[in-house]
Write a protein that holds these residues in place. Structure first.
Motif, short mmCIF file in Angstrom:
data_model
loop_
_atom_site.label_atom_id
_atom_site.label_comp_id
_atom_site.label_asym_id
_atom_site.label_seq_id
_atom_site.Cartn_x
_atom_site.Cartn_y
_atom_site.Cartn_z
N THR A 71 -3.70 0.12 -6.69
CA THR A 71 -4.51 -0.37 -5.58
C THR A 71 -5.82 -0.94 -6.11
O THR A 71 -6.28 -0.58 -7.19
CB THR A 71 -4.79 0.76 -4.57
N TYR A 160 3.40 0.30 4.40
CA TYR A 160 4.44 1.19 3.88
C TYR A 160 5.77 0.96 4.58
O TYR A 160 6.84 1.10 3.97
CB TYR A 160 4.00 2.64 4.04
N LYS A 183 -4.13 -1.99 -0.12
CA LYS A 183 -4.41 -0.85 0.74
C LYS A 183 -4.88 0.34 -0.09
O LYS A 183 -4.32 0.63 -1.16
CB LYS A 183 -3.16 -0.45 1.53
N GLU A 184 -5.90 1.02 0.40
CA GLU A 184 -6.37 2.22 -0.29
C GLU A 184 -5.39 3.38 -0.08
O GLU A 184 -5.33 4.31 -0.88
CB GLU A 184 -7.75 2.61 0.23
N TYR A 185 -4.64 3.32 1.00
CA TYR A 185 -3.75 4.43 1.35
C TYR A 185 -2.47 3.87 1.95
O TYR A 185 -2.51 3.08 2.88
CB TYR A 185 -4.45 5.36 2.35
N SER A 187 0.72 6.17 1.84
CA SER A 187 1.42 7.35 2.32
C SER A 187 0.92 8.58 1.57
O SER A 187 0.53 8.49 0.40
CB SER A 187 2.94 7.20 2.12
N ALA A 188 0.97 9.73 2.25
CA ALA A 188 0.51 10.97 1.62
C ALA A 188 1.40 11.38 0.46
O ALA A 188 0.99 12.16 -0.41
CB ALA A 188 0.47 12.09 2.66
N THR A 192 -1.92 7.54 -6.08
CA THR A 192 -2.72 6.32 -6.15
C THR A 192 -3.28 6.12 -7.55
O THR A 192 -3.75 7.07 -8.18
CB THR A 192 -3.88 6.38 -5.14
N ARG A 194 -6.02 3.57 -9.01
CA ARG A 194 -6.96 2.51 -8.66
C ARG A 194 -7.29 1.65 -9.88
O ARG A 194 -7.63 2.16 -10.94
CB ARG A 194 -8.24 3.09 -8.07
#
Length: 330
Positions: A71, A160, A183-185, A187-188, A192, A194
């Motif tokens: 990301t 997602y 996207k920073e997020y 799915s849990a 990630t 970065r």
């Protein structure tokens, strides 16, 4: 469709795979380590050695289906990092089951599934059933995939839900998935990773990779300021490097960048956002300057405008010629 194929695709593992996974007559079985990676269009990949190592370690830590997300802001180099990671792993033969690259941003969800089937046909030599829903065929692919670890790369995911139905089964730990996204997020359940802007020395190396005769080192202080102006963002640096190839020194480029939006007021002085805003303004200014450079070639500007009306996907040249019959075909 053969009921054995349906049962196998739906999870009946007691069926003899030799009766299902067969190749067309006179066709050789697939070779290990297949891939559909594209070549890079940059002269040298710089500044991401640590990221390549860390990314490999992150993917290998999972005890089940491993999914990692690259990301970061636009122009940071997520796609290129994923591509270079893929090539590195291919050279090391880390994924004998194959490396499958899937472009997502310009595709409808059903196209992603179709691309998985295409990879299975072309690169795995897998004979797919003629009938059945797309999800059954994809599951059939996962369960009949070539032996060994497999890397699936989804490039430029916006949401997602675009890829949720096309991920390998959770219990298949030999599959590893790499996703690039702004996207920073997502799915849990997804780790990630970065991607940050380049360090100064790496940014200078990127400029050097485009220029000959040590031009950067003969004006190193101006070059450092230029990298700072552009927020050390790889895409902005690449655009400006291509301008430097043709003409002008760093000081003139810096002046032109200032004229093309680099000195716009910063709306938020919060240091947390300052670096990213600098990079975004630098990228905008670099694009503006690249466009300005086409003023001497108005036909090129017109062509660029026409091309901007099309999606980021291959299309026949004839489509443009049919839409604009009054323009010079060349």
């Amino acid at each position: 469709m053969d009921q054995k194929i349906v049962n196998y695709a739906q999870g009946d593992l007691n069926i003899d795979k030799q009766n299902i996974y067969n190749y067309p007559p006179n066709q050789e079985p697939p070779q290990p380590n297949p891939h559909n990676l594209s070549n890079s269009n940059i002269p040298k990949f710089v500044g991401r050695d640590k990221e390549l190592i860390d990314l490999k370690n992150q993917l290998q830590q999972s005890q089940k289906l491993a999914i990692s997300t690259l990301t970061g802001m636009g122009g940071i180099g997520k796609t290129e990092l994923a591509r270079q990671f893929g090539w590195q792993q291919w050279r090391e033969k880390a994924y004998p089951g194959g490396i499958c690259w899937l472009n997502v941003a310009t595709r409808q969800p059903v196209d992603i599934g179709t691309n998985i089937l295409d990879f299975a046909r072309v690169n795995l030599k897998l004979t797919l059933p003629d009938e059945g829903e797309l999800d059954i065929k994809i599951r059939y692919c996962w369960q009949n995939w070539l032996a060994g670890n497999v890397l699936i790369i989804f490039d430029d995911v916006r949401d997602y839900q675009q890829i949720k139905d096309y991920l390998p089964p959770q219990e298949e730990k030999r599959f590893q998935v790499l996703i690039t996204t702004r996207k920073e997020y997502l799915s849990a359940t997804i780790a990630t990773f970065r991607v940050e802007v380049l360090k100064e020395e790496d940014a200078l190396d990127l400029l050097r990779s485009y220029l000959e005769n040590n031009r950067i080192d003969t004006q190193i202080e101006e070059a450092k300021l230029l990298c700072q102006d552009l927020g050390y963002l790889p895409l902005a640096l690449e655009l400006v490097a291509r301008l430097l190839v043709r003409r002008q020194d760093c000081s003139k480029i810096r002046q032109k960048l200032a004229e093309n939006g680099l000195e716009e007021p910063i709306l938020d002085k919060n240091p947390k956002f300052h670096g990213e805003m600098t990079a975004e303004r630098g990228l905008k200014a670099a694009f503006n300057l690249s466009w300005e450079e086409l003023n001497s070639e108005p036909d090129a500007q017109i062509l660029a405008l026409y091309l901007s009306l099309f999606a980021l996907a291959p299309f026949p040249k004839g489509m443009i010629l049919d839409l604009f019959p009054d323009e010079d075909g060349d």
